[in-house]
Write a protein that holds these residues in place. Structure first.
Motif, PDB file in Angstrom:
ATOM      1  N   LEU A 195     -28.593  18.490 -25.116  1.00  0.00           N
ATOM      2  CA  LEU A 195     -29.210  17.174 -24.908  1.00  0.00           C
ATOM      3  C   LEU A 195     -28.131  16.131 -24.646  1.00  0.00           C
ATOM      4  CD1 LEU A 195     -31.771  17.416 -27.827  1.00  0.00           C
ATOM      5  CD2 LEU A 195     -32.247  17.648 -25.397  1.00  0.00           C
ATOM      6  N   LYS A 196     -28.221  15.526 -23.493  1.00  0.00           N
ATOM      7  CA  LYS A 196     -27.259  14.478 -23.126  1.00  0.00           C
ATOM      8  C   LYS A 196     -28.026  13.238 -22.698  1.00  0.00           C
ATOM      9  CE  LYS A 196     -23.558  17.124 -23.357  1.00  0.00           C
ATOM     10  NZ  LYS A 196     -22.882  17.112 -24.648  1.00  0.00           N
ATOM     11  N   ASP A 197     -27.556  12.098 -23.153  1.00  0.00           N
ATOM     12  CA  ASP A 197     -28.179  10.845 -22.703  1.00  0.00           C
ATOM     13  C   ASP A 197     -28.059  10.708 -21.201  1.00  0.00           C
ATOM     14  OD1 ASP A 197     -29.075   9.620 -25.091  1.00  0.00           O
ATOM     15  OD2 ASP A 197     -26.997   9.236 -25.632  1.00  0.00           O
ATOM     16  N   GLY A 198     -29.126  10.336 -20.598  1.00  0.00           N
ATOM     17  CA  GLY A 198     -29.096  10.015 -19.178  1.00  0.00           C
ATOM     18  C   GLY A 198     -29.241  11.199 -18.257  1.00  0.00           C
ATOM     19  N   ASP A 199     -29.288  12.431 -18.828  1.00  0.00           N
ATOM     20  CA  ASP A 199     -29.466  13.608 -17.950  1.00  0.00           C
ATOM     21  C   ASP A 199     -30.866  13.617 -17.368  1.00  0.00           C
ATOM     22  OD1 ASP A 199     -26.981  14.453 -18.216  1.00  0.00           O
ATOM     23  OD2 ASP A 199     -27.420  16.252 -19.403  1.00  0.00           O
TER      24      ASP A 199
ATOM     25  N   ILE B 171     -29.154   9.110 -33.369  1.00  0.00           N
ATOM     26  CA  ILE B 171     -28.476   8.035 -32.636  1.00  0.00           C
ATOM     27  C   ILE B 171     -27.072   8.483 -32.262  1.00  0.00           C
ATOM     28  CG2 ILE B 171     -29.816   6.184 -33.708  1.00  0.00           C
ATOM     29  CD1 ILE B 171     -27.357   5.507 -35.370  1.00  0.00           C
ATOM     30  N   SER B 172     -26.595   8.023 -31.127  1.00  0.00           N
ATOM     31  CA  SER B 172     -25.341   8.545 -30.572  1.00  0.00           C
ATOM     32  C   SER B 172     -24.136   8.184 -31.431  1.00  0.00           C
ATOM     33  CB  SER B 172     -25.141   7.999 -29.157  1.00  0.00           C
ATOM     34  OG  SER B 172     -24.979   6.593 -29.190  1.00  0.00           O
TER      35      SER B 172
ATOM     36  N   THR C 250     -25.663  16.418 -31.351  1.00  0.00           N
ATOM     37  CA  THR C 250     -26.805  15.527 -31.145  1.00  0.00           C
ATOM     38  C   THR C 250     -27.456  15.209 -32.480  1.00  0.00           C
ATOM     39  OG1 THR C 250     -27.234  16.639 -29.049  1.00  0.00           O
ATOM     40  CG2 THR C 250     -28.990  15.251 -29.924  1.00  0.00           C
ATOM     41  N   THR C 251     -27.707  13.929 -32.687  1.00  0.00           N
ATOM     42  CA  THR C 251     -28.574  13.527 -33.796  1.00  0.00           C
ATOM     43  C   THR C 251     -29.431  12.380 -33.281  1.00  0.00           C
ATOM     44  OG1 THR C 251     -28.659  12.762 -36.085  1.00  0.00           O
ATOM     45  CG2 THR C 251     -26.750  12.079 -34.798  1.00  0.00           C
TER      46      THR C 251
END
Lengths: 101, 1216
Positions: free
Chosen positions: A97-101, A66-67, A63-64
């Motif tokens: 950390l995951k997008d959309g979780d 921006i994906s 994770t940073t």
């Protein structure tokens, strides 16, 4: 020994010791999750310490900011690290950390 | 390097568009080598725009000396006054100011101006020989231009032919070490006198009334009204209405207004300059974003930006033309103030994907000019039959409306062969010729189903309503909203950075909008959802109909699919309809998306359930503090009726753009006229929830200590507003911790701001749109910070839970609250204490040497000065007090107001006027509200707000405030909040200056220590001894002349006015203006001696009545500039030949010689570079002034900074 300006410098310097301590610390926690803040873009890295090469920490970044810059190894110079925290198993956990979780 | 230009000021007929609208009495600056040619061309083409008739743009490099041989061929004395430049005012001011040598040039004469360019940017130049704002003035008729100063070592070439150019609005700029870029001049100007081809005043074919005044760019404009005539006459597009095809090149061909051409990816700079006289415009550029301050990479991201007269900005779009996604096509560039947009203040940024060598044509057969590729960019591919490039792959029909996009409309068409060849690899609805979501690998997709509907909107408890409200709404909420189970509010959708956003957008509006007193019947048969900030394919997804693009809107009953990418955490992005915005945007057709940090979750603040929409949500994020998120969308031109169906502030005729209707914030308003529920009808308690209940306008609920993000946007339609929060502050550039603190923000339609702050104390914080007319009509609300738990607000998960409730929540009692029993100090116990005994009393104030005065003035003063002021031994001036960082400030304020000394005892204040006049009797209470410094809002905010205790003083009563100067915030406005209608015009304002720790203040003339005053010497052991000048720029004053006749400014002060148009001024233009209770109206000087060129001359007229700022050359100077007064017309500020950092706390901020967008609550600290006399420390008289020719300069908003080179007996030198 004298340096180029003729001054005698005691080696290792306090900065050498400081760097070496940090290097050793990161080496000790290879395989653990780390969060690192740096002052320049992309500012934050979260991932697993892959290895330490000279005074670079190699982080398998999950994770940073921006994906587009994730899921790759980043070579982070120890001097650039402003703040870090290593998940040693006893303190607070670094979140996944995951997008959309 | 020395550069020489020979410039001539000439009279010229300016043809503004291809329909032949023209200004017969235009004026322009032109290079001598072009003078004969331009005159001949205009003679040959009296009704066609001539390319050479354009504002003069010349160029130089940083460090250059520029020599201008200036020649005047106009029938009055003129000059060239350069902003930003260093020069000797005795030779090169281009003006006749104070006791300087006259550097204007009489008709037929010449002079030599020598200026030096020591920083990059726009050096705007204009005439000061004829400052009339009427049709006979010089600026209004086009006498302005610009010198663009480039990086040292730059060169420039013609973008069409290549090769060097001497002048011109467009150039390609090259540099040995920096990328080449396209440079476009975009010079807004307004109010230019214009007639149509026949010499008549242009008419609006819909209303048959005169159309809106001219709002143009680079001497060109393209009014809807002209184009609509071609539809009405059946020449083009017979099935169209008008506004929806206003920008459509398929129907009309290209506009006469600027087309900024480039290739996709080209670096570019648009230098936007305001050369006009009056309006603060809103620059908006589709598809692209840029830094607010191009020299500061931590500054805020903009895609719309207000600009006031005689100011400028450099727009450097991120990623070059077409932005990150490489969008090709036509990106419209326009003033977002909708009446201005409709009357033609727009142009196009045309982004090609194939080489233009001069051999190609547009679909209508018009040849495309060649465009040289930038030398350091890849050469674009040549067009082929299979891949003709934009716009020639689009299957449109010339003379008809642009085609609908492929794939987007549900049930619509697929791609033609040519479209397939031009498309991205994976074309899909909304992403056909650019693929913004491909920027990320498999981004999260968030889908929203959104419709537009029509329904009645109720704005307040008194039943003010818009029966034809039109709003965006999520499909799943339509039933609840229409059934009254869910309150209508602007649609705010939420997502996180890195999200691919898909919208299924359905048009559920009626085909035809009925007519009424506000508007004529309009066929609003199609609608789109145009978006700001996010990344998208402009050809198919703009939600608009622009140039040679597709028309990406839908008919009633149809659904179109849009796709966008939120590439980074953004502010709130504005969305609205782009097809019939002039009809229905002010009915509520606007909304916003908020891009939160990645990994944020958005929760309903009451239930804690996850949500993806709402004006008020709670955000949690694992890495940063959780926060409350509130979106406020303000709008004007709200077409409201009272509960009985009577229209409120209707226009003189339907569809008039002349400031119809009222105001709303999130479709609500809480007018002060309804908040007089004390027996005495005392306005002092208008904001009190104890007396009047809570307002219907938004109340942001939070707990003490919560982090807050306030999203501020304006949804409609034309006017400036001034947002303030009392008791909170934020960093002006949110990403930049070095930027200054603000508690006020000017805003125009389409701008977006995010303020990050936190509720330090419990209590009610007042937010306002603070100009008098806005506030009067109900644009205010609260931020309520609870100290104990409430059952309708979840705590922020990362905060300590609030204590259980022990006290019942306060309720409306109908009675004023008691004063606070204890006044807690925000200061630490050992902070040095400064006490101020302040009184408020009525006293006539003399505003000028011409005998203009306010016979009913109300002033704040130190108690020790009251007697001297009353006895005439001391002139009244705005109270200006100071304290140092670390000081605690204790203010004891006593009211000596007398009801019988107010001008309008019947409770109706007629002048300066406001919309929706009503009974509001004068209050004899008084208060003092300060900006930016630290205090507890429950005791020391200087106002009685919400459920806070009383903080006002009645006659002979004293109220106490305790403030703490916790940080060097510099200039803070101070003003009364008890009665904004009956007090502010009379002078109830002042300033508090937060100085650095350890500063001492001395009178500049006696060197005695002082504790108040506008001019002081600051002595600090660690800082240079500095002269400090406080300039309070005020407007809305009510003055009378020597004969005791009311002065109705601005009309009474207009020079060379032949006829008075009754609609000339808006309500908020009224009132007199100047600095520090002083004015120097030029009409007085002109009446005394009718010579325009002498108007600013002290040799002829003596020094002006406005403050004379005196210094010795090289003296360090700080100017504290503020506007605590009341009117909504924004001002600019400028000092000749001096400049400063735009943010005084950030040394890397842009250097410039103006302060922009000055309205109520504005503050700035101008630390003048190099001290008095600027770089060369030259003596002379330097004019400080507003940039608004219409209507500030004439009305007295100017003064002189006098810089001496020899010791003066009355002015002690600074001790070094």
């Amino acid at each position: 020994m004298p340096n180029n300006d003729g001054y005698y410098v005691k080696a290792p310097t306090i900065n050498d010791i400081h760097d070496q301590t940090l290097i050793k610390y990161f080496e000790d926690w290879v395989g653990r999750k780390v969060i690192i803040l740096v002052s320049s873009f992309p500012f934050v890295f979260i991932g697993v310490i892959a290895e330490v090469i000279d005074d670079f920490v190699v982080v398998d970044v999950e994770t940073t900011s921006i994906s587009q810059l994730e899921d790759r190894e980043w070579f982070i110079h120890i001097h650039d690290i402003e703040v870090f925290y290593i998940d040693e198993g006893e303190g607070p956990r670094i979140p996944d950390l995951k997008d959309g979780d | 390097m020395k550069r020489c230009y020979h410039v001539v000021a000439i009279p010229i007929r300016i043809v503004l568009n291809n329909f032949g609208d023209y200004n017969p009495n235009g004026m322009m600056y032109v290079l001598k080598e072009n003078e004969h040619k331009v005159r001949e061309l205009v003679k040959k083409h009296p009704f066609t725009p001539v390319d050479l008739v354009q504002p003069l743009v010349i160029r130089a490099n940083e460090g250059d000396e520029v020599e201008i041989l200036f020649e005047n061929q106009l029938p009055f004395a003129t000059g060239m006054n350069f902003q930003e430049a260093d020069y000797d005012v005795q030779t090169s001011d281009g003006a006749n100011v104070g006791v300087n040598e006259n550097t204007l040039v009489d008709c037929g004469e010449q002079t030599l101006y020598q200026i030096n360019a020591y920083h990059q940017g726009v050096y705007f130049f204009s005439d000061l020989g004829n400052p009339a704002s009427s049709d006979q003035g010089s600026n209004i008729n086009g006498l302005f231009g610009a010198l663009f100063v480039q990086a040292r070592g730059s060169s420039w070439t013609d973008p069409i032919k290549g090769g060097c150019i001497e002048s011109g609005m467009y150039a390609d700029i090259h540099h040995p070490f920096l990328p080449s870029f396209r440079e476009y001049a975009w010079i807004f100007h307004d109010e230019m006198p214009t007639v149509d081809l026949t010499g008549n005043k242009p008419l609006d074919p819909v209303t048959n009334q005169e159309r809106e005044s001219t709002h143009a760019i680079n001497y060109r404009y393209e009014p809807l009204e002209n184009r609509k005539k071609l539809i009405d006459e059946g020449v083009v597009c017979p099935d169209c209405d008008g506004e929806e095809v206003h920008h459509d090149s398929w129907v009309f061909g290209d506009p006469a207004s600027p087309i900024l051409r480039g290739y996709v990816g080209d670096p570019a700079t648009i230098r936007i300059v305001h050369g006009g006289v009056k309006e603060t415009h809103a620059f908006h550029y589709h598809v692209h974003q840029w830094f607010d301050d191009p020299t500061n990479q931590d500054s805020e991201i903009f895609d719309a930006q207000a600009i006031s007269p005689q100011t400028w900005y450099d727009i450097k779009p991120f990623y070059g033309l077409g932005s990150l996604q490489g969008a090709i096509g036509d990106a419209i560039v326009h003033c977002h103030l909708y009446p201005h947009f409709a009357v033609g203040m727009w142009g196009i940024n045309r982004i090609f994907d194939t080489l233009q060598d001069g051999n190609q044509c547009y679909p209508n057969g018009v040849s495309i000019d060649a465009l040289q590729p930038l030398p350091d960019r890849p050469r674009p591919p040549s067009p082929t039959k299979e891949r003709p490039g934009f716009p020639n792959f689009i299957p449109g029909k010339v003379g008809c409306k642009a085609p609908r996009p492929p794939l987007g409309i549900v049930g619509g068409r697929g791609l033609t062969e040519l479209e397939k060849n031009a498309a991205v690899r994976n074309p899909r609805p909304g992403a056909v010729f650019a693929d913004p979501c491909a920027v990320a690998d498999a981004p999260v997709v968030k889908e929203f189903n959104i419709s537009v509907i029509q329904l009645p909107l109720i704005y307040n408890r008194q039943g003010w309503n818009d029966p034809k409200g039109r709003i965006f709404v999520k499909d799943e909420d339509i039933e609840d909203v229409c059934a009254g189970r869910k309150e209508p509010e602007p649609l705010i959708i939420h997502m996180t950075a890195g999200t691919c956003i898909r919208i299924n957008f359905t048009n559920r509006l009626p085909h035809v909008a009925d007519g009424d007193v506000f508007q004529l019947v309009t066929r609003t048969y199609e609608v789109g959802m145009h978006i700001h900030f996010v990344k998208f394919d402009v050809l198919v997804n703009d939600g608009a109909n622009v140039g040679w693009n597709y028309d990406s809107s839908v008919l009633p009953g149809e659904t179109i699919r849009y796709e966008y990418f939120a590439d980074v955490e953004l502010k709130a992005w504005f969305f609205h309809d782009h097809l019939f915005a002039n009809y229905h945007q002010q009915h509520g057709m606007f909304g916003s998306g908020v891009v939160h940090p990645r990994f944020a979750k958005l929760l309903d603040s009451c239930s804690g359930e996850e949500v993806d929409s709402g004006t008020q949500v709670t955000a949690t994020q694992p890495l940063i503090p959780d926060y409350r998120d509130l979106t406020l969308m303000v709008h004007d031109f709200a077409f409201l009726y009272d509960k009985d169906g009577c229209p409120l502030n209707p226009p003189k005729f339907p569809s008039s753009p002349d400031d119809p209707g009222l105001f709303g914030v999130n479709y609500k308003c809480e007018p002060l006229q309804f908040r007089l529920n004390t027996p005495e009808c005392d306005p002092a308690y208008s904001f009190s929830s104890f007396v009047n209940g809570d307002p219907v306008t938004p109340i942001l609920h939070c707990y003490k200590g919560d982090s807050l993000r306030i999203r501020l946007l304006q949804g409609a339609q034309e006017e400036s507003h001034s947002f303030n929060i009392h008791g909170l502050r934020w960093k002006s550039e949110r990403p930049d911790v070095e930027s200054r603190f603000d508690s006020q923000q000017h805003i125009v339609i389409s701008e977006s701001y995010t303020f990050e702050t936190y509720a330090k104390n419990s209590g009610d914080y007042l937010w306002t749109f603070e100009t008098e007319e806005d506030l009067w009509n109900g644009l205010w609300g609260l931020i309520r910070a609870y100290d104990e738990e409430v059952n309708f607000l979840i705590p922020l998960p990362d905060q300590v839970a609030p204590p259980k409730r022990t006290q019942p929540l306060p309720e409306c009692t109908g009675s004023p609250p008691a004063p606070p029993s204890v006044i807690e100090s925000a200061a630490p116990p050992n902070a040095p204490l400064k006490r101020f005994e302040i009184v408020a009393f009525q006293i006539p104030i003399l505003y000028s040497n011409f005998g203009e005065r306010d016979p009913f003035g109300i002033v704040f003063a130190l108690e020790e000065d009251m007697n001297d002021i009353l006895k005439g031994r001391k002139d009244p001036e705005p109270l200006i007090i100071r304290a140092n960082v670390g000081d605690e400030v204790e203010v004891h304020l006593t009211s000596f107001l007398n009801f019988n000394q107010f001008p309008y005892l019947d409770g109706i204040w007629p002048y300066p006027p406001v919309k929706e006049q009503a009974f509001y009797p004068p209050s004899v209470r008084i208060s003092l509200h300060p900006q930016l410094i630290d205090y507890d809002v429950k005791t020391s905010s200087g106002e009685t707000v919400g459920f806070n205790p009383d903080q006002t003083a009645g006659p002979n009563e004293t109220v106490t405030y305790r403030w703490y100067v916790d940080t060097p915030v510099g200039t803070c406005g101070m003003w009364d909040m008890t009665d904004i209608r009956n007090h502010r015009s009379l002078g109830t304002y002042g300033a508090f200056i937060a100085e650095p720790r350890g500063t001492e203040y001395y009178d500049p003339y006696t060197l005695e220590p002082v504790n108040s005053g506008a001019q002081v010497i600051l002595v600090n052991p660690l800082l240079p001894v500095t002269r400090e000048f406080v300039l309070i720029m005020y407007d809305g004053a009510r003055l009378v002349d020597k004969a005791k006749q009311l002065i109705v400014d601005p009309v009474d002060g207009i020079l060379l006015l032949n006829e008075i148009d009754p609609d000339l001024v808006d309500t908020y233009d009224n009132g007199s203006r100047g600095f520090n209770y002083r004015t120097e109206r030029l009409i007085n000087r002109y009446t005394k001696r009718a010579v325009l060129k002498d108007l600013f001359s002290s040799n002829v007229h003596g020094d002006p009545s406005t403050p004379l700022l005196e210094a010795y050359k090289g003296d360090p100077i700080t100017i504290r500039l503020l506007n605590p007064s009341e009117r909504r017309r924004a001002h600019g500020f400028h000092i000749h030949s001096h400049y400063w950092n735009s943010d005084d706390t950030d040394l890397t901020s842009q250097v410039r010689s103006f302060s922009p967008e000055i309205v109520t609550g504005f503050t700035a600290d101008l630390r003048i570079h190099y001290g008095a006399g600027s770089f060369y420390n030259l003596s002379g008289d330097y004019m400080y002034r507003s940039g608004n020719i219409r209507w500030d300069l004439e009305q007295g908003m100017w003064g002189i900074m006098r810089v001496y080179d020899a010791l003066q007996a009355h002015l002690p030198p600074l001790e070094k």
